[in-house]
Design a protein around this motif. Structure first.
Motif, mmCIF file in Angstrom:
data_model
loop_
_atom_site.group_PDB
_atom_site.id
_atom_site.type_symbol
_atom_site.label_atom_id
_atom_site.label_comp_id
_atom_site.label_asym_id
_atom_site.label_seq_id
_atom_site.Cartn_x
_atom_site.Cartn_y
_atom_site.Cartn_z
ATOM 1 N N PRO A 245 0.680 -0.940 -0.265
ATOM 2 C CA PRO A 245 0.197 -0.441 0.412
ATOM 3 C C PRO A 245 0.968 1.086 0.298
ATOM 4 O O PRO A 245 2.100 1.700 0.609
ATOM 5 N N TYR A 246 0.166 2.511 -0.508
ATOM 6 C CA TYR A 246 0.773 3.509 -0.693
ATOM 7 C C TYR A 246 0.903 4.161 1.242
ATOM 8 O O TYR A 246 0.148 3.526 1.906
ATOM 9 N N VAL A 247 1.508 5.006 1.104
ATOM 10 C CA VAL A 247 1.901 5.402 2.738
ATOM 11 C C VAL A 247 0.318 6.803 3.315
ATOM 12 O O VAL A 247 -0.028 5.695 4.262
ATOM 13 N N CYS A 248 -0.084 6.667 2.086
ATOM 14 C CA CYS A 248 -1.210 7.102 2.368
ATOM 15 C C CYS A 248 -2.515 5.818 2.834
ATOM 16 O O CYS A 248 -3.155 6.357 3.522
ATOM 17 N N GLN A 249 -2.734 5.199 2.411
ATOM 18 C CA GLN A 249 -3.244 3.879 1.989
ATOM 19 C C GLN A 249 -2.874 3.321 3.265
ATOM 20 O O GLN A 249 -3.654 2.602 3.773
#
Length: 257
Positions: A245-249
């Motif tokens: 996952p992306y950091v935001c996810q």
């Protein structure tokens, strides 16, 4: 591409000499379309410390022959323009290399390290992280206000922790403009290279498909940079390969744990 004034036309041999033949010890970080190195230009009575950026054929982003030549051209146009060339948080152009098979730029800037490299380190203090955040936010507000008719506001479109390099006083400098549009740069929606839409880990696909020339793209990417600075996490190439996952996810998931 001929330029006058104080911008130097350099050879690839010059770039190799500045970086000790692109030595590993001078390698600083990657950027979306290539690599960045520390360098120095030795004169008889002085030494100028510089940063050298070279473009390469991308293996993970859409690439067509000629793309990087257009990116180099746009960057030179942008960084020489009097509306932006004296901003303290933009790199200052020293010269460029435009040869068949070899493209690069040299900045009059002595780099300490990139935000990408520093984010996971505990000795990158909270005061330094806040300083970087505030000054980079100020730069972004400045860029979004730049407008040169008939073009729209200037939008970076590929913000990334790897594209922010700090000096020894932790002042941030934006050092890549590969997808920039608006301002004094031709509209990317009708221009070359528009098939690349941003950096992995920093891209808001919903905003892109609604309006791919919106400042919201930069605001979303900046939010991801803030999350990286707070969480001490960056989105790596290994993460991309592992479909992590992306950091935001990741942060969104943590919020609901």
């Amino acid at each position: 591409m001929e330029l006058g004034g104080d911008i130097h036309h350099l050879s690839y041999h010059d770039l190799a000499r500045f970086t000790d033949n692109f030595s590993e010890s001078n390698y600083l970080c990657h950027f979306q379309f290539g690599k960045i190195y520390r360098g120095k230009i030795v004169h008889a009575e002085s030494t100028l410390f510089v940063m050298v950026k070279i473009w390469e054929d991308s293996e993970i982003y859409c690439y067509k022959p000629g793309d990087n030549e257009y990116r180099l051209m746009d960057e030179v146009i942008l960084l020489r323009h009097p509306m932006v060339n004296n901003h303290p948080n933009l790199v200052k152009l020293y010269g460029y290399c435009y040869e068949v098979g070899h493209l690069g730029v040299v900045y009059d800037f002595d780099p300490f390290d990139s935000v990408y490299n520093l984010v996971p380190k505990d000795d990158f203090t909270w005061v330094q992280r806040i300083r970087v955040s505030l000054r980079f936010a100020s730069l972004l507000a400045f860029l979004h206000a730049v407008k040169s008719p008939p073009y729209k506001h200037l939008i970076v479109r590929n913000l990334d922790c790897a594209h922010i390099v700090l000096d020894k006083d932790y002042n941030p400098k934006l050092c890549d403009f590969g997808l920039v549009t608006g301002g004094m740069v031709p509209d990317r929606t009708i221009y070359k290279c528009h098939h690349v839409i941003g950096c992995y880990g920093y891209l808001d696909l919903a905003t892109h498909y609604q309006d791919n020339t919106s400042e919201k793209q930069d605001v979303f990417a900046f939010g991801n940079i803030l999350l990286s600075l707070i969480s001490k996490r960056v989105y790596t190439e290994q993460d991309r390969q592992n479909l992590a996952p992306y950091v935001c996810q990741w942060a969104y998931g943590k919020f609901f744990e």
